[in-house]
Design a protein around this motif. Sequence first.
Motif, PDB file in Angstrom:
ATOM      1  N   ALA A  92       0.820  -1.209   0.000  1.00  0.00           N
ATOM      2  CA  ALA A  92       0.000   0.000   0.000  1.00  0.00           C
ATOM      3  C   ALA A  92       0.855   1.261   0.000  1.00  0.00           C
ATOM      4  O   ALA A  92       0.491   2.264  -0.626  1.00  0.00           O
ATOM      5  N   GLU A  93       1.988   1.239   0.683  1.00  0.00           N
ATOM      6  CA  GLU A  93       2.859   2.413   0.733  1.00  0.00           C
ATOM      7  C   GLU A  93       3.422   2.730  -0.655  1.00  0.00           C
ATOM      8  O   GLU A  93       3.453   3.893  -1.070  1.00  0.00           O
ATOM      9  N   LEU A  94       3.841   1.716  -1.380  1.00  0.00           N
ATOM     10  CA  LEU A  94       4.349   1.931  -2.734  1.00  0.00           C
ATOM     11  C   LEU A  94       3.239   2.464  -3.645  1.00  0.00           C
ATOM     12  O   LEU A  94       3.459   3.395  -4.421  1.00  0.00           O
ATOM     13  N   GLU A  95       2.065   1.893  -3.515  1.00  0.00           N
ATOM     14  CA  GLU A  95       0.938   2.375  -4.317  1.00  0.00           C
ATOM     15  C   GLU A  95       0.658   3.854  -4.011  1.00  0.00           C
ATOM     16  O   GLU A  95       0.422   4.655  -4.919  1.00  0.00           O
ATOM     17  N   ARG A  96       0.740   4.230  -2.747  1.00  0.00           N
ATOM     18  CA  ARG A  96       0.530   5.628  -2.353  1.00  0.00           C
ATOM     19  C   ARG A  96       1.599   6.529  -2.978  1.00  0.00           C
ATOM     20  O   ARG A  96       1.292   7.607  -3.506  1.00  0.00           O
ATOM     21  N   LEU A  97       2.856   6.093  -2.940  1.00  0.00           N
ATOM     22  CA  LEU A  97       3.942   6.887  -3.522  1.00  0.00           C
ATOM     23  C   LEU A  97       3.707   7.138  -5.010  1.00  0.00           C
ATOM     24  O   LEU A  97       3.919   8.251  -5.513  1.00  0.00           O
ATOM     25  N   ASP A 137       1.813  10.820  -9.306  1.00  0.00           N
ATOM     26  CA  ASP A 137       0.923  11.066 -10.433  1.00  0.00           C
ATOM     27  C   ASP A 137       0.061  12.311 -10.203  1.00  0.00           C
ATOM     28  O   ASP A 137      -0.195  13.079 -11.137  1.00  0.00           O
ATOM     29  N   ALA A 138      -0.373  12.518  -8.975  1.00  0.00           N
ATOM     30  CA  ALA A 138      -1.254  13.649  -8.652  1.00  0.00           C
ATOM     31  C   ALA A 138      -0.493  14.955  -8.457  1.00  0.00           C
ATOM     32  O   ALA A 138      -1.078  16.040  -8.542  1.00  0.00           O
ATOM     33  N   ALA A 139       0.801  14.863  -8.200  1.00  0.00           N
ATOM     34  CA  ALA A 139       1.589  16.068  -7.917  1.00  0.00           C
ATOM     35  C   ALA A 139       1.723  16.937  -9.157  1.00  0.00           C
ATOM     36  O   ALA A 139       1.899  16.446 -10.274  1.00  0.00           O
ATOM     37  N   GLU A 140       1.666  18.230  -8.935  1.00  0.00           N
ATOM     38  CA  GLU A 140       1.912  19.173 -10.030  1.00  0.00           C
ATOM     39  C   GLU A 140       3.397  19.105 -10.374  1.00  0.00           C
ATOM     40  O   GLU A 140       4.257  19.105  -9.487  1.00  0.00           O
ATOM     41  N   TYR A 141       3.699  19.036 -11.657  1.00  0.00           N
ATOM     42  CA  TYR A 141       5.097  19.010 -12.076  1.00  0.00           C
ATOM     43  C   TYR A 141       5.690  20.396 -11.882  1.00  0.00           C
ATOM     44  O   TYR A 141       5.156  21.382 -12.381  1.00  0.00           O
ATOM     45  N   ASP A 157      10.662  15.849  -9.388  1.00  0.00           N
ATOM     46  CA  ASP A 157      10.140  14.591  -9.921  1.00  0.00           C
ATOM     47  C   ASP A 157      11.148  13.463  -9.705  1.00  0.00           C
ATOM     48  O   ASP A 157      10.773  12.342  -9.367  1.00  0.00           O
ATOM     49  N   TYR A 158      12.418  13.760  -9.876  1.00  0.00           N
ATOM     50  CA  TYR A 158      13.467  12.766  -9.639  1.00  0.00           C
ATOM     51  C   TYR A 158      13.413  12.247  -8.208  1.00  0.00           C
ATOM     52  O   TYR A 158      13.560  11.043  -7.969  1.00  0.00           O
ATOM     53  N   GLU A 159      13.184  13.121  -7.258  1.00  0.00           N
ATOM     54  CA  GLU A 159      13.074  12.699  -5.852  1.00  0.00           C
ATOM     55  C   GLU A 159      11.905  11.735  -5.662  1.00  0.00           C
ATOM     56  O   GLU A 159      12.023  10.739  -4.953  1.00  0.00           O
ATOM     57  N   ARG A 160      10.776  12.022  -6.296  1.00  0.00           N
ATOM     58  CA  ARG A 160       9.603  11.140  -6.183  1.00  0.00           C
ATOM     59  C   ARG A 160       9.879   9.776  -6.819  1.00  0.00           C
ATOM     60  O   ARG A 160       9.562   8.747  -6.247  1.00  0.00           O
ATOM     61  N   VAL A 161      10.459   9.791  -8.020  1.00  0.00           N
ATOM     62  CA  VAL A 161      10.763   8.538  -8.714  1.00  0.00           C
ATOM     63  C   VAL A 161      11.807   7.743  -7.928  1.00  0.00           C
ATOM     64  O   VAL A 161      11.687   6.520  -7.790  1.00  0.00           O
ATOM     65  N   SER A 162      12.803   8.414  -7.381  1.00  0.00           N
ATOM     66  CA  SER A 162      13.823   7.727  -6.574  1.00  0.00           C
ATOM     67  C   SER A 162      13.199   7.071  -5.349  1.00  0.00           C
ATOM     68  O   SER A 162      13.557   5.942  -4.991  1.00  0.00           O
TER      69      SER A 162
END
Length: 145
Positions: free
Chosen positions: A103-108, A113-117, A123-128
């Motif tokens: 569930a934590e990975l799904e939330r991440l 996806d919902a975050a404004e670019y 974005d790199y921090e989120r993907v990492s």
Amino acid sequence: MTSLAEATQRLTACFFRSIRHSGGYHPEEADPQLNDASRDVIQAMAAEHDGECWLGRVNLHRGLSEDDDDQHEPFHADVPLWQWSGKTVYNFGASFILPRHDAELERLIRDRDAAEYTTADADYERVSAIHERVVELGGVLLHWS
């Protein structure tokens, strides 16, 4: 049957070989060895977890068709994680494989996806963070061409 460790090692070797053959910047286009190595990792993960494993994607794709030809793993355009059906996965059909749902990975993934670019760095921090969670769970990042 190949162990997960062996399949993952083969995937890594195929990935680097494919990059070398393309001039060093990206995997060769439509490299069947690389694509098959990703499929072997999926098979090995399932074999080591009583047939159950979960596929996932980092980039969600709203509005794309989820056609199912009944021969391949259905394309899950806007679903971050789904249980593998046992069918062949299309090239680029999943970004990673996990031994179980998380569930934590799904939330991440949904939060990214919902975050404004704003910037590539953000974005790199989120993907990492997503990739780190995959590895923490015993998952494997897949490579396709």
